[in-house]
Design a protein around this motif. Structure first.
Motif, PDB file in Angstrom:
ATOM      1  N   ASP A   1       0.837  -1.209   0.000  1.00 42.82           N
ATOM      2  CA  ASP A   1       0.000   0.000   0.000  1.00 42.82           C
ATOM      3  C   ASP A   1       0.871   1.258   0.000  1.00 42.82           C
TER       4      ASP A   1
ATOM      5  N   SER B   1      -4.661   3.199  -3.891  1.00 45.39           N
ATOM      6  CA  SER B   1      -4.559   2.019  -3.041  1.00 45.39           C
ATOM      7  C   SER B   1      -5.150   2.294  -1.674  1.00 45.39           C
ATOM      8  N   SER B   2      -5.819   1.278  -1.104  1.00 41.29           N
ATOM      9  CA  SER B   2      -6.286   1.351   0.282  1.00 41.29           C
ATOM     10  C   SER B   2      -5.885   0.079   1.006  1.00 41.29           C
ATOM     11  N   PHE B   3      -5.222   0.237   2.150  1.00 40.82           N
ATOM     12  CA  PHE B   3      -4.992  -0.915   3.018  1.00 40.82           C
ATOM     13  C   PHE B   3      -6.302  -1.214   3.722  1.00 40.82           C
TER      14      PHE B   3
ATOM     15  N   MET C   1      -5.600  -3.375  -0.705  1.00 42.85           N
ATOM     16  CA  MET C   1      -4.589  -4.298  -0.187  1.00 42.85           C
ATOM     17  C   MET C   1      -5.175  -4.901   1.090  1.00 42.85           C
TER      18      MET C   1
END
Lengths: 333, 333
Positions: free
Chosen positions: B160, B170-172, B215
C-alpha cells in the motif's frame, strides 16, 4: 443438553412444511416425541397423539419444543399463552426461532420463577475453545457438499440410523439448529464467533471408543462463497476419517448465488480431500450421496450408476435407497 | 471510523515490544501520530514528542489510542486516571485490548457524559451482511500465508505504501485489531460471527475505481486448522484479483500446532488459487513475500533466489528489500 422426551408444539402452523423441524424430530428420533400440541387452525399433523400439556406431562415429556416456523418472525400472543403455561406446568422450552425465547421478558421471568430452562438453539450457550488440532480417538465421518442444502444433514442422520440398526457405535453430531433440536445437543456453528469455529467442532466430536463413529452434520460448501469458511472449519475441526460427497444434480446455480455454477463431484473431491488430510492424513472419500428428489426413479438410478462408474465409489440417494452402502464403505476403512 | 490524528498512549510499557501497536501506527501512518503519552516508569519510546493531554489537544489530536499491551489483562487504576481525564478533555478512546473499554463502568459513564466515543476494535461495531458474491468494481490483492504470523499484514501495508508513493490508488483494508488502529477502520474478522465473515470482507472492500487496489490484510492460513475458516472467508469475500504468497522459512511447525508441518509454497499456491477462482475466475498468484528475519542477509538472498527460480514469480522480503517488485507484479495484470 435439552431434556428429552419432547412435546412437539405445532402452534397454528399454516401448512405441513412449516412444521419441518417437528417432522425431523418425529422421523429421526421417534422416541423423543411423546405427542404433538396443536392450536386452533393448525394445518400440520405429524400423526402423533394430540396432547394437552397435562397429558404430555403425564406421558413423561420434559421439554416443549417449538417445531414450527413462526409467522412474521415474532412469537405471537396466542403462542405465548401456551408457552407460559408450559413453563408453569414444569416444561423446559426449546426453540430454533430467530426471535429468541430469552429476549421475551415475560417468558424469561416465568422461566426463572419456575426454575425452568429456555433453550435457544440458534445461539451458542458454551464458551468454545480455540481448536488445538490434537488427534482424537474414535472415527469421524463428515458430509461435504457441492452446494448448501443438498442433503448433508439427511445423509448423516441416515448413516447414523443404519449404524445403530447394525448395532454399531455411532453418534449424529448436530451443527445446525434443526439437528440440535432432533438430538437434543450440538453446536449452532453458523452463530459461533470466527476464532472458535473449529474449536467448537472439536468440542462436539471428542475422544471416543476406537470403533465409534461420529456422523458430523455438514454445513455450507467450500464452493459457496457466503459460507465456505464455516465448511472449512468443519473439515479441520472435525478431523474426518471419511468424507461423503453430497450433490443435487438438477440445480443450475449455487443456492442464493446466481451466476455461480456448482462444481463437479470430482472437483469437490479434489478440493476437500487434501484440505481434510491437513488435519487427518488418513482421510478418504468413501462414498457419494445424491439428492435425486427432482428426478424420476429411472433418471435417478441412471444418474447414480453414471456417478459410480465415473468416481469408482458407491453412489446412492439415501432417501430412495437407504444408507446401507455408505455404511458398508465406512466399515471398509 | 476512528477520528484521526491520534495521541499514542504508551502508559507504563515494560519494554519497547509491548508498544508494538503504537509502533505500527507511527511506522505506517506517521501523519496519524501527533505525539506520545508516557507515564512514570514507561520503558518504550517511539521517538515522538512527549505531550500532555492539553498539548496533544492543541496539536489537533482527536483520539487517544492505547498503543500498548496491558499487564495482567486489566486496565489499571493508574491508566484509568489518564483515560478519564482524556475523555473529559474531549478525546475519544480507541483500544484493541481484551479488557474492553465499554465494560469499564466509569469509562462508559464519563464517555457518555462528555459525548465521546469508546472504540473497542476487538469487537464488531457493525451488523455485517451475508456475502452475496456479486462482482465488485476495482481490484483487490490478498496476502495468504503458509502459516499464521508470517508477515501478511506487513506485506499489505508495504505494498500500500509503495502504491501511494507511486501516485497509484490504493487502500490498506484492515481485518485485525492492529491494522484497524493503524488505519482507523476495518473489520475485526476473528470476532465476527461465522455466517457473516465473508459478508464483512465484502463490506470492507466495496466497489471502487477500476484502477484502485484494495490491499487486504490476510488472517490465519488455509493450513492452520484452528483458523482456516477465517482465511477461507477472506479468499471468497475478498474476491482477490491477485494473491501474494507469504512464508517464514525457518519455522519447524505451524504456529501453536506441534506436529503440523508447514506446507510448501507450491502447495499453498495450488490450494489457494483454485479456491480464489471460485469467487474471481481471473485471480492470479503474482508474487511471494518471505519473512527472512531469522536468516542472514546472504542466506535470505540465496533463499529468495531459489524460490523465485522454483515458482517463476518475484520473491522478496519487503522488510529488507521493499515491496516495489510486488507492486510491479500487480501493475502487470
Amino acid at each position: 443438553m435439552i431434556q428429552t422426551p419432547y412435546l412437539l408444539f405445532l402452534g397454528d402452523a399454516p401448512d405441513q412444511l412449516s412444521a419441518k423441524v417437528a417432522q425431523g424430530i418425529k422421523d429421526w428420533r421417534p422416541d423423543h416425541a411423546v405427542g404433538q400440541f396443536r392450536m386452533d387452525g393448525c394445518k400440520a399433523d405429524l400423526g402423533l397423539a394430540d396432547m394437552t400439556l397435562a397429558q404430555a406431562k403425564a406421558a413423561g415429556a420434559k421439554t416443549l419444543v417449538i417445531g414450527v416456523a413462526n409467522r412474521g418472525g415474532v412469537i405471537s400472543a396466542a403462542w405465548k399463552k401456551v408457552l407460559v403455561q408450559a413453563l408453569e406446568e414444569g416444561f423446559d422450552l426449546a426453540s430454533g426461532l430467530h426471535n429468541l425465547l430469552r429476549d421475551e421478558e415475560d417468558l424469561a421471568a416465568v422461566a426463572k420463577a419456575c426454575g425452568r430452562e429456555l433453550h435457544d438453539v440458534r445461539v451458542p450457550s458454551v464458551e468454545y475453545p480455540i481448536a488445538d488440532g490434537v488427534k482424537r480417538s474414535g472415527k469421524r465421518c463428515l458430509a461435504v457438499g457441492t452446494d448448501c442444502s443438498v442433503g448433508k444433514m439427511y445423509t448423516a442422520l441416515a448413516m447414523d440410523k443404519e449404524m445403530k440398526a447394525r448395532g454399531l457405535k455411532s453418534s449424529f453430531r448436530a451443527t445446525g439448529q434443526t439437528g440440535i433440536l432432533i438430538t437434543g445437543n450440538g453446536i449452532p456453528l453458523d452463530a459461533v464467533v470466527a476464532d472458535f469455529m473449529a474449536g467448537s467442532v472439536e468440542w462436539i466430536t471428542p475422544d471416543n471408543d476406537d470403533d465409534h463413529w461420529d456422523m458430523i452434520e455438514g454445513q455450507g460448501s467450500l464452493f459457496h462463497v457466503s459460507f465456505s469458511g464455516v465448511t472449512m472449519a468443519l473439515i479441520h475441526g472435525g478431523q474426518p476419517d471419511a468424507l461423503i460427497l453430497c450433490h443435487e444434480p438438477t440445480r443450475d446455480h449455487m443456492r442464493g448465488l446466481p451466476g455461480y455454477a456448482l462444481p463437479s463431484l470430482e472437483t469437490l473431491r479434489d478440493t476437500a480431500l487434501p484440505l481434510a488430510q491437513v488435519a487427518n492424513p488418513a482421510c478418504q472419500v468413501v462414498g457419494i450421496s445424491v439428492n435425486t428428489q427432482h428426478m424420476s426413479q429411472e433418471e435417478a438410478l441412471e444418474y447414480l450408476a453414471g456417478v459410480e462408474a465415473r468416481l469408482g465409489l458407491p453412489a446412492v440417494d439415501p432417501f430412495r435407497q437407504g444408507a446401507a452402502r455408505l455404511v458398508d464403505a465406512l466399515a471398509a476403512i
